[in-house]
Every structure is written in C-alpha cells, then in structure tokens.
Design an enzyme around this catalytic site. Structure first.
Site, PDB file in Angstrom:
ATOM      1  N   GLU A   1      -5.563  -8.523   0.259  1.00  0.00           N
ATOM      2  CA  GLU A   1      -6.270  -8.212   1.507  1.00  0.00           C
ATOM      3  C   GLU A   1      -7.732  -7.933   1.190  1.00  0.00           C
ATOM      4  O   GLU A   1      -8.035  -7.243   0.215  1.00  0.00           O
ATOM      5  CB  GLU A   1      -5.716  -6.961   2.198  1.00  0.00           C
TER       6      GLU A   1
ATOM      7  N   GLU B   1       0.801  -1.223   0.000  1.00  0.00           N
ATOM      8  CA  GLU B   1       0.000   0.000   0.000  1.00  0.00           C
ATOM      9  C   GLU B   1       0.839   1.281   0.000  1.00  0.00           C
ATOM     10  O   GLU B   1       0.845   2.044   0.986  1.00  0.00           O
ATOM     11  CB  GLU B   1      -0.965  -0.010   1.189  1.00  0.00           C
TER      12      GLU B   1
HETATM   13  O1  IFM Z   1      -4.626  -3.361   8.910  1.00  0.00           O
HETATM   14  C1  IFM Z   1      -4.532  -2.801   7.644  1.00  0.00           C
HETATM   15  C2  IFM Z   1      -3.341  -3.359   6.908  1.00  0.00           C
HETATM   16  O2  IFM Z   1      -2.155  -3.193   7.599  1.00  0.00           O
HETATM   17  C3  IFM Z   1      -3.196  -2.669   5.573  1.00  0.00           C
HETATM   18  N1  IFM Z   1      -4.440  -2.693   4.841  1.00  0.00           N
HETATM   19  C4  IFM Z   1      -5.645  -2.310   5.522  1.00  0.00           C
HETATM   20  C5  IFM Z   1      -5.774  -3.068   6.826  1.00  0.00           C
HETATM   21  C6  IFM Z   1      -7.070  -2.704   7.552  1.00  0.00           C
HETATM   22  O3  IFM Z   1      -7.098  -1.346   7.877  1.00  0.00           O
END
Ligand code: IFM
Length: 468
Positions: free
Chosen positions: A373, A165
């Site tokens: 994710e 990210e």
């Molecule tokens: O916890 C985070 C993760 O570290 C990165 N992506 C989003 C998740 C939820 O906020």
C-alpha cells in the site's frame, strides 16, 4: 534517464472488503465488528457505514474494467470472514465463497493476478462477543477460516497474506480505540498483538498445505522514525517508537523475539506467551508486504511529531529573539508542515527508500518485498470538465515510485507495488470523506471516474517505467 522497472514487476491497486463491498447483509453475510462499530454514535465521520461503500459486491465487473484501463497486472483485495463463516466458527456460507470465486475468475480472465489478504479487520462480531482477538479460540477459528478459503481458491490464487497491518488490529483498535472494536486498554492491545501474530504463524502451514505452489506472507504498516534533535533523549525516543511500531511485529516474525527497549517500556502489560508461540510466529515468510504512507519525527518530551514541531518552532523563535541560531545545528529532522496530505500525513518519499533498505539489510532472511500500500488522501473534486485533476497525487506517486526504484537499484528484491487505492471508498473512522482513490467515486450514483492520477498510473503500468 528513464527509470525502468524489472521485467515481470507487478503494478497493482489494493482494496479491502469492508471498504468497498457494501451489501453488508446480502447472501447470508454475518455481522462484523465494523458494522457494529459504525452503529456507535460518533465513531465514524458523518455517520457513514459500510453501506453502500462502493457496492463492489455487485459492481466488481465495473471495477475490473477500471483496472484494465489502469493497465494493472495485479490486484490486492481482502476476504470478508463474515461472508464465509457468518458467526466466525460455525457453518460455512457457500454464497460468500462463490462471490470470491467469481471475483477471482473474472480477474484471471482479465489477466490480473489476485493477491488475497485473509484478514483486513472485519472480524465476525460473534467472535468479538466471545473476546475477539484476546481469546485464543479466535486463533483456531482463523486457522479454520484460512483452511476453508484456501481450499476453495488456492487452485487459482497463489499469493496470500495472513493479516493486514497487525499494528492497527492491536493498537489502533484496542489501545487508541479509534478503530473497531473501540477498546482503550494497553494491556489488551499488547495481548491482541501477540495473539494476532500467533494466528499469522498458525495460518502459514495451512496455506502451504492447501496451496503448495503458493506464496504466503504478511503485510505490515511501517513508519520510519527519525529523531528531531541530535540529543540522546531524542535518539532514544525515536528508537522506542521504532521498536513499538515497526520492530514489535517484525522482530518476532523474523525469530528475534520482542525488542528489548519496547518490552521494558511495557512493563506490567506484557502479553501472556505460551510455550511454542515464538516458534510459531517465526515460521518463514515467502515475502513481506510493506504499507508506507509517512514517517514520524520524534521529540523526547512528547513523542508526538505535532507537539515536537510546536516545541521546535518555539525554540527557533526564542533563538531568533536572542539574535543567534543557538539550536539550528542540532536539528536533525523537521516535519514539513507545508507538504502534507488531506489527512495531515507528511509527504516523505525518502522514508520509503529508508524503510525498504533498512528492512532488507537488517533482516536478510526476507526473500521478496512488495509495497502493498502507498497512496495519498486528497480533497478531490469533480471539475466542470467532468475530470478529476489531482496533480498532487501524481507528484506523490511519482516521488514514491522513484524511491522504490532507487531501493531496487540498491539491491532490495522488490517485486511489485500496489497503490492504495483503486477507488475512493469507506476510509474507516473518516467514512467516505477521505479520498485515496485513483478513481473518483460518486457515492450517490456509484459512478466511477478515473482521475488524472489514474490515467498517469496507466502510462506507468504500460511503460513499466516512471513517466512524466
Ligand atoms: O484505508 C487504509 C487501509 O485499509 C489500511 N492502510 C491504510 C489505508 C489508508 O488509511
């Protein structure tokens, strides 16, 4: 009809070092920017810190046992740079490498394929003291750190991601200031975004050299953006958000340079780009990881979906009072305020389908995709029967798996899906108050209890299909 996934599809869970490991001073680990940030009064809810988190540094065998129960065949985790090189660019700490080596061995013994992210936000504080990601020397330090890690683990780990990210690394951390190092300066954020992309491109050949039979990619958080009203202004605002959030990273990675509209909107804050940078950033990927949580509905006056909804409500009230539905036909997208997570993020599974098909169609050079994710924060509680009942999370995951399956049917080469997250953990500025896990963690006792959603996910992984 049963929605079956292709043979060999990967079902996994994802975590990040600072969010689960705890033991932040053990075995020579150096300070990270998140340790420092957590010590800033008011930065983190309830004053939580990276200790104890889930104590995964010592409890990883328990965590792997949970993963076996969930039936996953892949695990995405990140390496803490300050465990490997405590001051960022100096001496190597062999105890840090040993930890990840043990973890990888234990995963492989359990039949679980390790997916390693090299940078999930825990920059060594010593590098931050020298300018962090604004300093081009950090790019060189990242390449060296990558080399050290891949040399150690590359005989067993074949799936690598450079960054998690970059939008968060750059903008959430340096413009909005909500994440470490808590800077609030747009120009700095834009330079950080550029330097992080150069670091990504610099690391790719290092990974390939040390792990020639491996695969290297990057993980982007993406937010499909929709105009609220069918007006030129809203379409323009949606495109601007799309370019700033999604295409600012994807376009240069895919060799298209920075997107024009967003670039123009950043006039006066453009990054310094050195000769050769754009070619480095555009080095080919073996895969793209996409993190998807929600969409954004944009309305021109504010650009913020919350304000846009207030505006929409006012317009509808106004129309009702006047006895007609003057604006109804012009509303294209309306954020559903009743269907949100405990963090207020709208549940919008269609966005995952839209995102996967859009990226696949518009960037045909990407050979493979992973959902790296996806998950939902909920206010989970341990029930009197000793279980955690979270039907909302089951519904959320089921709908998103369906969206992913639909994208697969429409030709997207999606190879795996990682649920965020294995267990409740340290959720950055929200501390441990925001529970995303398939497993409930009691932070006093460290007891892990698989939630109903985890049990349900176990049935999905075993069937390699979406089950009821
Ligand atoms: O916890 C985070 C993760 O570290 C990165 N992506 C989003 C998740 C939820 O906020």
């Amino acid at each position: 009809m049963v929605k079956q996934f292709p043979q060999g599809f990967l079902w996994g869970t994802a975590t990040a070092s600072f969010q689960i490991e705890g033991y932040t001073t053990a075995d020579g680990r150096g300070e990270s920017i998140w340790d420092r940030f957590c010590a800033t009064p008011g930065a983190i809810e309830n004053g939580d810190t990276g200790d104890p988190a889930c104590e995964s540094y010592v409890r990883y065998p328990e965590d792997i046992a949970v993963m076996r129960d969930l039936g996953v065949n892949a695990y995405r985790f990140s390496i803490a740079w300050p465990r490997i090189i405590p001051d960022g660019d100096g001496a190597v700490n062999s105890k840090g490498l040993d930890y990840y080596s043990r973890l990888v061995d234990a995963l492989l013994d359990a039949g679980i394929r390790p997916f390693v992210t090299l940078y999930h936000w825990d920059l060594p504080q010593a590098l931050q003291d020298k300018g962090g990601w604004t300093n081009r020397a950090t790019i060189d330090a990242f390449a060296r750190y990558t080399d050290i890690v891949v040399r150690c683990l590359g005989d067993r780990v074949k799936d690598w991601a450079t960054f998690n990210e970059p939008w968060c690394v750059a903008f959430l951390s340096h413009e909005i200031g909500e994440h470490a190092p808590g800077v609030k300066n747009r120009k700095v954020a834009i330079q950080v975004a550029h330097n992080v992309l150069v670091a990504h491109g610099t690391a790719l050949p290092v990974i390939r050299q040390r792990c020639p039979d491996g695969r290297a990619g990057i993980v982007l958080n993406m937010e499909p953006t929709y105009p609220m009203m069918d007006t030129e202004a809203d379409h323009h605002a949606a495109e601007l958000n799309h370019q700033r959030f999604n295409r600012w990273f994807l376009d240069p990675i895919m060799g298209r340079g920075y997107p024009a509209l967003a670039w123009a909107s950043y006039a006066g804050n453009e990054p310094e780009i050195r000769p050769g940078d754009m070619d480095i950033i555009a080095r080919p990927l073996d895969y793209l990881g996409i993190n998807y949580y929600s969409r954004k509905v944009v309305h021109a006056p504010s650009g913020s979906h919350q304000e846009a909804n207030l505006h929409l409500d006012a317009m509808q009230d106004d129309a009702k009072q006047q006895g007609h539905a003057a604006y109804e036909g012009r509303i294209l997208h309306h954020r559903d305020e009743d269907n949100v997570s405990a963090r207020g993020w709208e549940v919008y599974p269609q966005g995952l389908y839209d995102l996967l098909t859009w990226v696949h169609t518009d960037y045909p050079g990407i050979p493979a995709f992973f959902v790296t994710e996806n998950g939902i924060a909920w206010n989970d509680v341990m029930a009197g029967d000793g279980h955690v009942h979270d039907p909302e999370r089951i519904a959320f995951l089921k709908q998103h798996f369906e969206a992913a399956h639909h994208a697969l049917e429409d030709g997207v080469p999606l190879r795996g899906y990682f649920v965020w997250t294995l267990m409740d953990n340290f959720e950055w500025a929200f501390g441990t108050s925001s529970r995303f896990g398939l497993t409930y963690v009691d932070f006093n006792t460290q007891q892990r209890t698989i939630k109903d959603s985890g049990r349900w996910f176990g049935r999905v992984t075993h069937a390699n299909a979406i089950v009821d």
